[in-house]
Design a protein around this motif. Structure first.
Motif, mmCIF file in Angstrom:
data_model
loop_
_atom_site.group_PDB
_atom_site.id
_atom_site.type_symbol
_atom_site.label_atom_id
_atom_site.label_comp_id
_atom_site.label_asym_id
_atom_site.label_seq_id
_atom_site.Cartn_x
_atom_site.Cartn_y
_atom_site.Cartn_z
ATOM 1 N N GLN A 63 30.096 38.825 45.576
ATOM 2 C CA GLN A 63 29.626 39.100 44.214
ATOM 3 C C GLN A 63 30.638 39.930 43.442
ATOM 4 O O GLN A 63 30.910 39.670 42.265
ATOM 5 C CB GLN A 63 28.276 39.819 44.282
ATOM 6 C CG GLN A 63 27.632 40.051 42.917
ATOM 7 C CD GLN A 63 26.325 40.823 43.024
ATOM 8 O OE1 GLN A 63 26.048 41.437 44.054
ATOM 9 N NE2 GLN A 63 25.537 40.816 41.967
ATOM 10 N N PHE A 64 31.238 40.916 44.134
ATOM 11 C CA PHE A 64 32.215 41.783 43.475
ATOM 12 C C PHE A 64 33.436 40.975 43.044
ATOM 13 O O PHE A 64 33.962 41.176 41.937
ATOM 14 C CB PHE A 64 32.628 42.914 44.421
ATOM 15 C CG PHE A 64 33.554 43.916 43.797
ATOM 16 C CD1 PHE A 64 33.060 44.985 43.070
ATOM 17 C CD2 PHE A 64 34.938 43.785 43.903
ATOM 18 C CE1 PHE A 64 33.908 45.905 42.480
ATOM 19 C CE2 PHE A 64 35.799 44.688 43.328
ATOM 20 C CZ PHE A 64 35.279 45.761 42.608
ATOM 21 N N ASP A 65 33.913 40.088 43.902
ATOM 22 C CA ASP A 65 35.097 39.283 43.559
ATOM 23 C C ASP A 65 34.843 38.418 42.328
ATOM 24 O O ASP A 65 35.700 38.287 41.439
ATOM 25 C CB ASP A 65 35.483 38.400 44.743
ATOM 26 C CG ASP A 65 36.125 39.196 45.872
ATOM 27 O OD1 ASP A 65 36.551 40.337 45.613
ATOM 28 O OD2 ASP A 65 36.185 38.688 47.009
ATOM 29 N N GLU A 66 33.641 37.832 42.269
ATOM 30 C CA GLU A 66 33.310 37.001 41.119
ATOM 31 C C GLU A 66 33.273 37.837 39.835
ATOM 32 O O GLU A 66 33.787 37.419 38.794
ATOM 33 C CB GLU A 66 31.960 36.325 41.345
ATOM 34 C CG GLU A 66 31.967 35.282 42.455
ATOM 35 C CD GLU A 66 30.584 34.720 42.730
ATOM 36 O OE1 GLU A 66 29.616 35.223 42.091
ATOM 37 O OE2 GLU A 66 30.454 33.806 43.564
ATOM 38 N N LEU A 67 32.662 39.004 39.942
ATOM 39 C CA LEU A 67 32.578 39.885 38.771
ATOM 40 C C LEU A 67 33.948 40.384 38.357
ATOM 41 O O LEU A 67 34.249 40.510 37.156
ATOM 42 C CB LEU A 67 31.656 41.065 39.077
ATOM 43 C CG LEU A 67 30.164 40.739 39.206
ATOM 44 C CD1 LEU A 67 29.405 41.926 39.785
ATOM 45 C CD2 LEU A 67 29.586 40.368 37.843
ATOM 46 N N LEU A 68 34.785 40.686 39.333
ATOM 47 C CA LEU A 68 36.117 41.202 39.034
ATOM 48 C C LEU A 68 36.937 40.177 38.254
ATOM 49 O O LEU A 68 37.643 40.519 37.294
ATOM 50 C CB LEU A 68 36.843 41.593 40.325
ATOM 51 C CG LEU A 68 38.243 42.202 40.143
ATOM 52 C CD1 LEU A 68 38.154 43.487 39.333
ATOM 53 C CD2 LEU A 68 38.881 42.473 41.500
ATOM 54 N N MET A 69 36.856 38.920 38.652
ATOM 55 C CA MET A 69 37.593 37.882 37.937
ATOM 56 C C MET A 69 37.094 37.759 36.492
ATOM 57 O O MET A 69 37.882 37.602 35.559
ATOM 58 C CB MET A 69 37.450 36.542 38.663
ATOM 59 C CG MET A 69 38.128 36.508 40.028
ATOM 60 S SD MET A 69 39.890 36.963 39.943
ATOM 61 C CE MET A 69 40.519 35.645 38.907
#
Length: 559
Positions: A287-293
């Motif tokens: 979830q964090f990776d998706e939000l970071l992008m």
């Protein structure tokens, strides 16, 4: 929070129950001397693990009847010599059942969020209401006084120095009323807008301080003589109370507005923090990776967007309305883009240090605040039917907001720790420099003129101002004099013409001039009576209280 509670077993209503043994010693508590229920925040500990395996549970809130054994209230402070119920409360080894925790046992340790939400509702109602009421009173009474009080044969409201201050009073009061309606409206909708109420608390109390100072300047000696005729002094003495309670203004501006707004108003930061705290590390990381992008894309969009906005001056932005206020919507969109860019860069480069760079984050908070204030003003103008008479107040308010936004950005750029990045950000947001200006003199004069005569805009802007009906009521007396002086203007013009024609001598006291005008046939008996009544009301309105020798001392002894 130094106050503590320990989970333990104890007696309550003849039964042994699990509860909390409390110790607290608090001061400056609003309404404590007369409270029937005490809202108490404390740090809760569970050394015997009666509630689980965690000993340090954290901040907890409880509601405690003040009649409960061990609760001590009654002593009061005396803030600024005002009748403001503010005092102490304390208790030693006071046992309460666990059910008195707000939300019940399931909500132990969740007190910080409760405090923030309760504070946001309270500070969004009481203090903004006080600031707005101060504005209504100062605007109506100062406009009336500036018209009734004369110097060199002219109402002092005709002097440009007075018009500058009176224009500021009117402009700020318009902003106050707009913010009151918008902020209270959010609370009416059952929202708990902590950032918005922090903005309202800080800026509305500061605005009321500014306009009261201006009001004192215009009233001069009339404002500083305490007594039954003074309608400003107690409000002036009470200003520091509103500045310091519900989170002192320094704390609110430097820590709360941007500190809370940076996460709550950002589309991704709060979600990223929640993802990072996800107990399921694999799901949280995904979830964090998706939000970071998405965050990176958002930041890049803001970077190019800010440059485009700066190069075009925001002129190509759309506006939901046409007319004189359309340009303001475009500029607010531009400044919102600039704020998003600077906030992202600040969090990226400074990280956790940003909260310690209080002066820097406060300036970003100022930008956010003035975006909100300007939005409230524009909405208020639209909701009230786009009244033409409102336009000088709208222009003054929003131009002031844009100027303050530019000033805050200038301080942010010049004080950014990495000066190269600071210059880069300034070049992106303001490639041609910061060109916002304070409202011009003509705008202040238009507002002043609107407040120096009976009008619909004057009544709408000051509808919260109490006006007594008796001649001995200070606000009623001033309003009656104001209306009487206005009604007498056609008769005064007849006197001025007679003086110009040489029928009546100039520079005589008004009562003498009225009699002379009657003698030479300029005024009828009814007109003489009207002018004499006007002069009586005018003199009563500008008079101040005086006390015989020993009278004040006797009052002090009785008190």
């Amino acid at each position: 929070i130094p106050d503590t509670g320990v989970v333990c077993k104890g007696q309550f209503e003849g039964k042994e129950v699990i509860g909390i043994r409390l110790n607290w010693d608090k001061r400056y508590i609003t309404l404590a001397p007369v409270a029937t229920v005490l809202g108490l925040a404390f740090k809760l500990y569970d050394p015997e693990n009666l509630l689980g395996d965690k000993e340090d549970i954290g901040i907890t809130c409880a509601l405690i009847p003040t009649s409960h054994e061990g609760v001590q209230i009654g002593d009061r402070h005396f803030p600024m010599n005002m009748a403001f119920m503010n005092g102490t409360t304390y208790g030693k080894d006071v046992f309460i059942p666990l059910e008195w925790v707000i939300g019940g046992p399931a909500y132990v340790g969740r007190g910080w969020r409760m405090l923030v939400e309760c504070l946001s509702a309270g500070r969004g109602i009481s203090l903004p209401a006080l600031g707005t009421a101060t504005g209504h009173l100062a605007t109506r009474m100062t406009g009336a006084y500036a018209y009734v009080r004369q110097q060199f044969g002219l109402s002092i409201g005709k002097f440009e120095g007075v018009q500058e201050s009176l224009g500021r009073i009117g402009g700020l009061t318009y902003s106050l009323e707009a913010m009151r309606v918008m902020t209270a409206g959010a609370i009416d909708l059952k929202l708990s807008p902590s950032v918005v109420t922090a903005i309202a608390k800080y800026h509305m109390t500061e605005m009321s301080r500014t306009l009261l100072n201006d009001s004192f300047d215009i009233h001069a000696g009339r404002a500083i003589q305490c007594g039954p005729k003074n309608y400003l002094a107690h409000g002036y003495m009470g200003v520091p109370i509103s500045i310091t309670v519900e989170g002192a203004n320094i704390l609110t501006r430097n820590l709360m507005i941007f500190g809370q707004g940076a996460t709550r108003c950002h589309p991704y930061v709060l979600k990223e923090l929640e993802a990072a705290a996800n107990p399921d590390s694999e799901a949280g990381l995904k979830q964090f990776d998706e939000l970071l992008m998405k965050h990176v894309g958002f930041a890049l969009g803001n970077t190019f967007g800010a440059l485009f906005q700066g190069l075009t001056g925001g002129l190509l932005n759309s506006s939901p309305v046409a007319g004189e206020t359309a340009k303001y919507y475009k500029q607010l969109t531009r400044m919102s883009n600039g704020l998003a860019l600077c906030a992202d860069f600040s969090m990226l480069m400074l990280g956790g240090d940003l909260k310690r760079k209080e002066m820097l984050s406060a300036r970003l908070g100022d930008v956010l605040s003035h975006l909100y204030i300007a939005s409230a003003v524009l909405k208020f103008y639209e909701d009230n039917g786009r009244q033409v008479a409102d336009l000088p107040f709208v222009h003054y308010s929003v131009q002031r907001n844009l100027y303050e936004i530019g000033r805050a950005f200038a301080g942010f750029f010049s004080n950014f720790p990495n000066r190269l990045v600071g210059k880069l950000l300034k070049g992106l947001v303001f490639p041609f420099g910061i060109n916002y200006q304070l409202p011009d003199d003509e705008m202040a004069m238009q507002i002043s003129d609107a407040l120096l005569k009976p009008s619909v805009i004057r009544d709408r802007l000051t509808h919260l101002c109490y006006l007594g009906e008796g001649e001995n009521d200070p606000t009623g007396s001033m309003e009656q004099a104001f209306l009487a002086v206005h009604a007498a203007q056609p008769l005064m013009k007849k006197i001025f013409q007679a003086q110009k024609d040489g029928k009546i001598a100039r520079k005589l006291p008004l009562d003498v001039t009225i009699r002379k005008a009657a003698e030479v046939g300029v005024l009828t008996d009814d007109e003489v009576a009207q002018l004499e009544q006007m002069n009586k009301l005018r003199f009563a309105a500008i008079s101040v209280d005086s006390f015989k020798p020993g009278e004040l001392e006797a009052r002090a002894l009785q008190a």
